[in-house]
Design an enzyme around this catalytic site. Sequence first.
Site, mmCIF file in Angstrom:
data_model
loop_
_atom_site.group_PDB
_atom_site.id
_atom_site.type_symbol
_atom_site.label_atom_id
_atom_site.label_comp_id
_atom_site.label_asym_id
_atom_site.label_seq_id
_atom_site.Cartn_x
_atom_site.Cartn_y
_atom_site.Cartn_z
ATOM 1 N N ASP A 210 -21.146 10.579 9.359
ATOM 2 C CA ASP A 210 -20.283 11.466 8.587
ATOM 3 C C ASP A 210 -21.171 12.437 7.837
ATOM 4 O O ASP A 210 -22.276 12.088 7.412
ATOM 5 C CB ASP A 210 -19.299 10.713 7.696
ATOM 6 C CG ASP A 210 -19.913 9.786 6.686
ATOM 7 O OD1 ASP A 210 -20.072 10.202 5.519
ATOM 8 O OD2 ASP A 210 -20.225 8.637 7.048
ATOM 9 N N GLU B 107 -12.774 6.663 -3.798
ATOM 10 C CA GLU B 107 -13.887 6.058 -4.541
ATOM 11 C C GLU B 107 -13.931 6.652 -5.940
ATOM 12 O O GLU B 107 -13.089 7.457 -6.304
ATOM 13 C CB GLU B 107 -15.205 6.231 -3.783
ATOM 14 C CG GLU B 107 -15.577 7.666 -3.469
ATOM 15 C CD GLU B 107 -16.848 7.765 -2.625
ATOM 16 O OE1 GLU B 107 -17.920 7.425 -3.148
ATOM 17 O OE2 GLU B 107 -16.746 8.181 -1.466
#
Length: 184
Positions: free
Chosen positions: A6, A87
Amino acid sequence: MLHGIDVSAYQSSDYSTSGLSFVFIKATEGRSYVNSRLSAQTKRGRDAGLVVGFYHFLWPGNITAQAEYFVSHAPEKAGDILAVDWETTGEGTHASNAEKDAFIRKVKELRPKNRVILYCNRNFWLNIDTTSYAGDGLWIADYVTAGKPRIKASWRFHQYTDNPLDKNVANFASKEALRKWANK
């Protein structure tokens, strides 16, 4: 296991695709940030024949607006995977469980032809998540042996290191199986 990475604006637009089957690209964050390398990083993944996914870094509040912002900037193509990155923010906050779930549901409503998954780390999954709702699949971050995250839940993707960049594996028998799943 299939391998992938990613990337975000911190990585080059000409990242190596050697040995990869997929790439997730950061598209947006909150309601004001768009990855300045989004187009070039997307082209690189598509040109290499990778399964491409896009993710949105979720902030608390304005969930519908964030979902709309994400889908307005993430390229729209059948077979792409969309993900919410849940997150702790730079301000030390995080979206609630209800907000995370609402975001996934809204993106699924706005992009019904795309898979929508949840990305979070092991701590969030085990200690913060109370709903276990991950949309179409869980992408778990746990920096251990690739393909062996320390959770009991089934997962689709596992981020196993961030050194020297975010590396992932996918729990599919082949790239074709991943592409078929992604195409719903």
